[in-house]
Design a protein around this motif. Structure first.
Motif, PDB file in Angstrom:
ATOM      1  N   PRO A   1      47.276  33.968  48.891  1.00 33.11           N
ATOM      2  CA  PRO A   1      46.404  32.944  48.312  1.00 33.11           C
ATOM      3  C   PRO A   1      44.994  33.479  48.047  1.00 33.11           C
ATOM      4  CG  PRO A   1      47.557  32.113  50.256  1.00 33.11           C
ATOM      5  CD  PRO A   1      47.724  33.603  50.244  1.00 33.11           C
ATOM      6  N   VAL A   2      44.180  32.623  47.416  1.00 33.57           N
ATOM      7  CA  VAL A   2      42.807  33.004  47.120  1.00 33.57           C
ATOM      8  C   VAL A   2      42.076  33.390  48.397  1.00 33.57           C
ATOM      9  CG1 VAL A   2      40.631  32.198  46.135  1.00 33.57           C
ATOM     10  CG2 VAL A   2      42.787  31.461  45.137  1.00 33.57           C
TER      11      VAL A   2
ATOM     12  N   ALA B   1      47.275  45.611  37.829  1.00 38.82           N
ATOM     13  CA  ALA B   1      46.762  44.885  38.995  1.00 38.82           C
ATOM     14  C   ALA B   1      45.260  44.734  38.857  1.00 38.82           C
ATOM     15  CB  ALA B   1      47.104  45.634  40.285  1.00 38.82           C
ATOM     16  N   ALA B   2      44.703  43.683  39.455  1.00 36.95           N
ATOM     17  CA  ALA B   2      43.258  43.482  39.507  1.00 36.95           C
ATOM     18  C   ALA B   2      42.939  42.584  40.684  1.00 36.95           C
ATOM     19  CB  ALA B   2      42.733  42.870  38.204  1.00 36.95           C
ATOM     20  N   HIS B   3      41.693  42.635  41.119  1.00 35.00           N
ATOM     21  CA  HIS B   3      41.261  41.803  42.240  1.00 35.00           C
ATOM     22  C   HIS B   3      41.260  40.328  41.855  1.00 35.00           C
ATOM     23  CE1 HIS B   3      40.237  44.923  45.051  1.00 35.00           C
ATOM     24  NE2 HIS B   3      39.393  45.502  44.224  1.00 35.00           N
ATOM     25  N   ARG B   4      41.548  39.499  42.841  1.00 31.06           N
ATOM     26  CA  ARG B   4      41.457  38.055  42.625  1.00 31.06           C
ATOM     27  C   ARG B   4      40.111  37.513  43.087  1.00 31.06           C
ATOM     28  NH1 ARG B   4      45.966  33.396  44.114  1.00 31.06           N
ATOM     29  NH2 ARG B   4      45.274  31.957  42.480  1.00 31.06           N
TER      30      ARG B   4
ATOM     31  N   GLY C   1      34.445  41.768  40.745  1.00 33.42           N
ATOM     32  CA  GLY C   1      34.729  41.290  39.398  1.00 33.42           C
ATOM     33  C   GLY C   1      35.754  40.184  39.329  1.00 33.42           C
ATOM     34  N   ALA C   2      36.646  40.116  40.327  1.00 33.16           N
ATOM     35  CA  ALA C   2      37.656  39.038  40.404  1.00 33.16           C
ATOM     36  C   ALA C   2      38.309  38.781  39.049  1.00 33.16           C
ATOM     37  CB  ALA C   2      37.018  37.760  40.942  1.00 33.16           C
ATOM     38  N   LYS C   3      38.778  39.843  38.396  1.00 34.96           N
ATOM     39  CA  LYS C   3      39.284  39.711  37.032  1.00 34.96           C
ATOM     40  C   LYS C   3      40.579  38.908  36.939  1.00 34.96           C
ATOM     41  CE  LYS C   3      35.873  41.959  35.298  1.00 34.96           C
ATOM     42  NZ  LYS C   3      34.821  41.233  34.564  1.00 34.96           N
ATOM     43  N   PHE C   4      41.355  38.851  38.011  1.00 38.78           N
ATOM     44  CA  PHE C   4      42.585  38.049  37.999  1.00 38.78           C
ATOM     45  C   PHE C   4      42.450  36.813  38.881  1.00 38.78           C
ATOM     46  CE2 PHE C   4      45.959  41.448  36.658  1.00 38.78           C
ATOM     47  CZ  PHE C   4      45.367  41.501  35.409  1.00 38.78           C
TER      48      PHE C   4
ATOM     49  N   PRO D   1      41.465  51.401  45.330  1.00 45.26           N
ATOM     50  CA  PRO D   1      40.210  50.643  45.408  1.00 45.26           C
ATOM     51  C   PRO D   1      39.107  51.245  44.549  1.00 45.26           C
ATOM     52  CG  PRO D   1      41.185  50.867  47.585  1.00 45.26           C
ATOM     53  CD  PRO D   1      42.003  51.726  46.668  1.00 45.26           C
ATOM     54  N   GLU D   2      39.072  52.564  44.454  1.00 45.00           N
ATOM     55  CA  GLU D   2      38.041  53.212  43.649  1.00 45.00           C
ATOM     56  C   GLU D   2      38.108  52.777  42.188  1.00 45.00           C
ATOM     57  OE1 GLU D   2      38.596  55.312  47.335  1.00 45.00           O
ATOM     58  OE2 GLU D   2      40.042  54.768  45.770  1.00 45.00           O
ATOM     59  N   VAL D   3      39.322  52.506  41.709  1.00 47.74           N
ATOM     60  CA  VAL D   3      39.505  52.053  40.328  1.00 47.74           C
ATOM     61  C   VAL D   3      39.277  50.546  40.213  1.00 47.74           C
ATOM     62  CG1 VAL D   3      41.142  51.818  38.416  1.00 47.74           C
ATOM     63  CG2 VAL D   3      41.087  53.933  39.748  1.00 47.74           C
ATOM     64  N   LEU D   4      39.992  49.753  41.008  1.00 48.45           N
ATOM     65  CA  LEU D   4      39.935  48.303  40.883  1.00 48.45           C
ATOM     66  C   LEU D   4      38.560  47.739  41.236  1.00 48.45           C
ATOM     67  CD1 LEU D   4      43.416  47.159  42.263  1.00 48.45           C
ATOM     68  CD2 LEU D   4      42.748  47.768  39.932  1.00 48.45           C
TER      69      LEU D   4
END
Length: 246
Positions: free
Chosen positions: A214-215, A141-144, A148-151, A111-114
């Motif tokens: 899911p989202v 991997a990235a947050h949805r 930032g929700a990059k993915f 989490p500290e990175v993402l």
């Protein structure tokens, strides 16, 4: 007659008590309903605000980090190593998620990175191979949602779409070969050197993008797999490959 009249006059009063009880009950239900509606609105506002605020903070942080990385690339005494882990590996470009889409890539998926609004390269259970390695899986991997929700739009990426990784010295161009709409969040095989369910049967130079689905949940994972099709050297103008100029 007097007794009968008294009985008749008492009846309306006696019949009024249930009405009062019903009125009090209806009032209590009305108050409870208003409290629940207010609580729901407050919760919805809190969730919306939290997602918006974490997106804003993460975007600012990742933009600053990306600028610092590019500065190290253009510095006169640029390091001989392909990347500085403290600054980042490079940038991920996925046209299917937006014409100018790019996200900074850093090592790690904690989490500290993402939460910095970046895509993180897996360190466990499988160590992600770097794009310049002779073989392996560059698994990210990235947050949805939130941070930032990059993915967020990873589900828009399909077979045949290009994925481009930009480093200091090269453009690594991949083509999407397969996607997995949903799998268990404990399915570590999707990031293996030869990813399970990807259709690959032997070592190669692969890329994997993963996020929650899911989202607005983290119940499952989705995956996108691609294979390297070519490597373009970086020129002085950092001219992007044709896949990013369309």
């Amino acid at each position: 007659m007097t007794d009968q009249w008294q009985q008749l006059t008492v009846s309306p009063a006696g019949g009024g008590a249930p009405g009062r009880r019903r009125s009090r009950g209806a009032l209590a239900l009305g108050v409870l309903g208003e409290v629940l509606i207010t609580a729901g609105l407050v919760l919805a506002l809190f969730v919306g605000y939290s997602l918006w605020w974490t997106d804003l903070l993460a975007d600012r942080q990742s933009d600053r980090a990306g600028d610092r990385l590019r500065q190290t690339w253009t510095a006169p005494a640029a390091p001989a190593v392909p990347y500085l882990a403290s600054e980042g590996i490079g940038f991920l470009h996925v046209p299917a998620m937006g014409k100018d889409y790019q996200v900074l890539i850093k090592p790690g998926t904690t989490p500290e990175v993402l939460n910095q609004g970046v895509a993180g390269a897996y360190q466990e259970p499988y160590q992600a191979a770097m794009p310049w390695d002779a073989s392996g899986n560059f698994a990210l991997a990235a947050h949805r949602d939130g941070h930032g929700a990059k993915f967020h739009d990873l589900d828009a990426v399909g077979k045949g779409d290009p994925i481009v990784v930009e480093t200091r010295d090269h453009w690594y161009v991949y083509r999407v070969d397969a996607t997995l709409e949903q799998t268990s969040k404990y399915d570590t095989g999707i990031t293996a050197p030869v990813p399970q369910e990807s259709g690959y049967r032997e070592p190669g130079r692969y890329i994997t993008l993963t996020t929650c689905t899911p989202v607005y949940t983290s119940r499952y994972r989705m995956a996108v797999w691609g294979s390297l099709v070519r490597v373009d050297p970086m020129d002085a103008q950092r001219t992007p490959p044709a896949e990013l100029r369309g």
